[in-house]
Design a protein around this motif. Structure first.
Motif, PDB file in Angstrom:
ATOM      1  N   UNK A 169      61.382  19.616 -15.553  1.00  0.00           N
ATOM      2  CA  UNK A 169      60.656  18.413 -15.192  1.00  0.00           C
ATOM      3  C   UNK A 169      61.120  17.191 -15.987  1.00  0.00           C
ATOM      4  N   UNK A 170      61.884  17.410 -17.053  1.00  0.00           N
ATOM      5  CA  UNK A 170      62.369  16.307 -17.883  1.00  0.00           C
ATOM      6  C   UNK A 170      63.883  16.409 -18.038  1.00  0.00           C
ATOM      7  N   UNK A 171      64.505  15.294 -18.395  1.00  0.00           N
ATOM      8  CA  UNK A 171      65.933  15.318 -18.702  1.00  0.00           C
ATOM      9  C   UNK A 171      66.140  16.048 -20.016  1.00  0.00           C
ATOM     10  N   UNK A 172      67.130  16.905 -20.060  1.00  0.00           N
ATOM     11  CA  UNK A 172      67.455  17.618 -21.299  1.00  0.00           C
ATOM     12  C   UNK A 172      68.283  16.686 -22.175  1.00  0.00           C
ATOM     13  N   UNK A 173      67.586  15.768 -22.844  1.00  0.00           N
ATOM     14  CA  UNK A 173      68.220  14.738 -23.649  1.00  0.00           C
ATOM     15  C   UNK A 173      67.311  14.455 -24.837  1.00  0.00           C
ATOM     16  N   UNK A 174      67.772  14.771 -26.052  1.00  0.00           N
ATOM     17  CA  UNK A 174      66.948  14.582 -27.240  1.00  0.00           C
ATOM     18  C   UNK A 174      67.720  13.760 -28.264  1.00  0.00           C
ATOM     19  N   UNK A 175      66.981  13.109 -29.140  1.00  0.00           N
ATOM     20  CA  UNK A 175      67.587  12.356 -30.240  1.00  0.00           C
ATOM     21  C   UNK A 175      66.635  12.409 -31.420  1.00  0.00           C
ATOM     22  N   UNK A 176      67.193  12.548 -32.602  1.00  0.00           N
ATOM     23  CA  UNK A 176      66.390  12.593 -33.817  1.00  0.00           C
ATOM     24  C   UNK A 176      67.273  12.181 -34.989  1.00  0.00           C
ATOM     25  N   UNK A 177      66.739  12.267 -36.162  1.00  0.00           N
ATOM     26  CA  UNK A 177      67.499  12.013 -37.391  1.00  0.00           C
ATOM     27  C   UNK A 177      67.456  13.270 -38.230  1.00  0.00           C
ATOM     28  N   UNK A 178      68.587  13.639 -38.799  1.00  0.00           N
ATOM     29  CA  UNK A 178      68.661  14.832 -39.630  1.00  0.00           C
ATOM     30  C   UNK A 178      69.144  14.445 -41.020  1.00  0.00           C
ATOM     31  N   UNK A 179      68.877  15.322 -41.956  1.00  0.00           N
ATOM     32  CA  UNK A 179      69.343  15.143 -43.322  1.00  0.00           C
ATOM     33  C   UNK A 179      70.590  15.991 -43.512  1.00  0.00           C
ATOM     34  N   UNK A 180      71.625  15.386 -44.083  1.00  0.00           N
ATOM     35  CA  UNK A 180      72.881  16.097 -44.332  1.00  0.00           C
ATOM     36  C   UNK A 180      73.255  15.923 -45.797  1.00  0.00           C
ATOM     37  N   UNK A 181      73.483  17.029 -46.491  1.00  0.00           N
ATOM     38  CA  UNK A 181      73.841  16.988 -47.892  1.00  0.00           C
ATOM     39  C   UNK A 181      75.301  16.633 -48.111  1.00  0.00           C
ATOM     40  N   UNK A 182      76.148  16.886 -47.117  1.00  0.00           N
ATOM     41  CA  UNK A 182      77.579  16.635 -47.234  1.00  0.00           C
ATOM     42  C   UNK A 182      78.192  16.564 -45.840  1.00  0.00           C
ATOM     43  N   UNK A 183      79.452  16.184 -45.771  1.00  0.00           N
ATOM     44  CA  UNK A 183      80.157  16.154 -44.488  1.00  0.00           C
ATOM     45  C   UNK A 183      80.147  17.553 -43.881  1.00  0.00           C
ATOM     46  N   UNK A 184      79.910  17.619 -42.566  1.00  0.00           N
ATOM     47  CA  UNK A 184      79.734  18.917 -41.931  1.00  0.00           C
ATOM     48  C   UNK A 184      79.869  18.802 -40.425  1.00  0.00           C
ATOM     49  N   UNK A 185      80.040  19.947 -39.787  1.00  0.00           N
ATOM     50  CA  UNK A 185      79.937  20.016 -38.332  1.00  0.00           C
ATOM     51  C   UNK A 185      78.465  20.033 -37.960  1.00  0.00           C
ATOM     52  N   UNK A 186      78.108  19.254 -36.950  1.00  0.00           N
ATOM     53  CA  UNK A 186      76.764  19.278 -36.377  1.00  0.00           C
ATOM     54  C   UNK A 186      76.908  19.920 -35.007  1.00  0.00           C
ATOM     55  N   UNK A 187      76.051  20.880 -34.721  1.00  0.00           N
ATOM     56  CA  UNK A 187      76.164  21.676 -33.505  1.00  0.00           C
ATOM     57  C   UNK A 187      74.938  21.451 -32.633  1.00  0.00           C
ATOM     58  N   UNK A 188      75.173  21.195 -31.349  1.00  0.00           N
ATOM     59  CA  UNK A 188      74.099  21.073 -30.365  1.00  0.00           C
ATOM     60  C   UNK A 188      74.114  22.328 -29.507  1.00  0.00           C
ATOM     61  N   UNK A 189      72.984  23.028 -29.479  1.00  0.00           N
ATOM     62  CA  UNK A 189      72.845  24.243 -28.665  1.00  0.00           C
ATOM     63  C   UNK A 189      71.994  23.951 -27.440  1.00  0.00           C
ATOM     64  N   UNK A 190      72.392  24.496 -26.316  1.00  0.00           N
ATOM     65  CA  UNK A 190      71.576  24.471 -25.103  1.00  0.00           C
ATOM     66  C   UNK A 190      71.311  25.921 -24.724  1.00  0.00           C
ATOM     67  N   UNK A 191      70.067  26.342 -24.837  1.00  0.00           N
ATOM     68  CA  UNK A 191      69.685  27.712 -24.487  1.00  0.00           C
ATOM     69  C   UNK A 191      69.163  27.687 -23.059  1.00  0.00           C
ATOM     70  N   UNK A 192      69.812  28.452 -22.196  1.00  0.00           N
ATOM     71  CA  UNK A 192      69.533  28.427 -20.770  1.00  0.00           C
ATOM     72  C   UNK A 192      68.522  29.498 -20.374  1.00  0.00           C
ATOM     73  N   UNK A 193      67.868  29.300 -19.248  1.00  0.00           N
ATOM     74  CA  UNK A 193      66.886  30.260 -18.748  1.00  0.00           C
ATOM     75  C   UNK A 193      67.524  31.604 -18.395  1.00  0.00           C
ATOM     76  N   UNK A 194      68.811  31.594 -18.036  1.00  0.00           N
ATOM     77  CA  UNK A 194      69.477  32.846 -17.673  1.00  0.00           C
ATOM     78  C   UNK A 194      70.023  33.603 -18.888  1.00  0.00           C
ATOM     79  N   UNK A 195      69.739  33.122 -20.107  1.00  0.00           N
ATOM     80  CA  UNK A 195      70.137  33.822 -21.326  1.00  0.00           C
ATOM     81  C   UNK A 195      71.405  33.298 -21.974  1.00  0.00           C
TER      82      UNK A 195
END
Length: 152
Positions: free
Chosen positions: A108-134
């Motif tokens: 019912x909504x667009x799968x689009x989120x935004x927030x602010x995170x805390x990072x202690x150092x340079x790093x990879x940031x990973x976005x996961x999409x967990x689907x209904x089919x597993x």
């Protein structure tokens, strides 16, 4: 003349009566998975969230700065146009606890989120999409931090 003390006393009695009758709203508490937020790696976090092995996907988009001047408030986001997304999550690979945020979504909504995170150092940031089919799909982006946000 009614004093302030009498007015407050009447208000407290009315609030107690409303609470007893169930007319006051209950506290809104967020549901969260302690095991997922305590996870140290991507694999542990995905497993704790109930997902399978993640696979990279061009259908998942991650947004964020290439260089973050302050690791205490790094704006990041995740989105996908795929149907059947039930959960979006953000992970910071080199943080003491990898999982930074989880959002449950519906069709019912667009799968689009935004927030602010805390990072202690340079790093990879990973976005996961967990689907209904597993399926678990992900995208990643390296964000360089010039001033650490975890006490740095």
């Amino acid at each position: 003349m009614i004093t302030r003390r009498e007015t407050l006393g009447h208000g407290a009695r009315v609030a107690a009566l409303m609470a007893g009758a169930g007319l006051l709203p209950a506290a809104a508490l967020a549901a969260w998975s302690k095991d997922a937020f305590d996870a140290k790696t991507l694999a542990e976090a995905v497993k704790a969230l109930g997902g399978s092995a993640p696979t990279p996907s061009a259908d998942v988009t991650i947004t964020g700065p290439d260089i973050a001047e302050n690791g205490a408030v790094v704006p990041v986001g995740a989105s996908t146009s795929l149907a059947g997304v039930k959960r979006l999550a953000l992970l910071v690979e080199k943080n003491p606890n990898a999982l930074a945020a989880v959002f449950d979504v519906t069709d019912a909504v667009d799968a689009n989120i935004a927030t602010r995170v805390k990072m202690g150092q340079s790093s990879n940031v990973i976005a996961l999409a967990m689907m209904a089919d597993g399926r678990v799909l992900y995208a990643q982006k390296e964000i360089k931090v010039t001033l650490g946000g975890c006490g740095g």
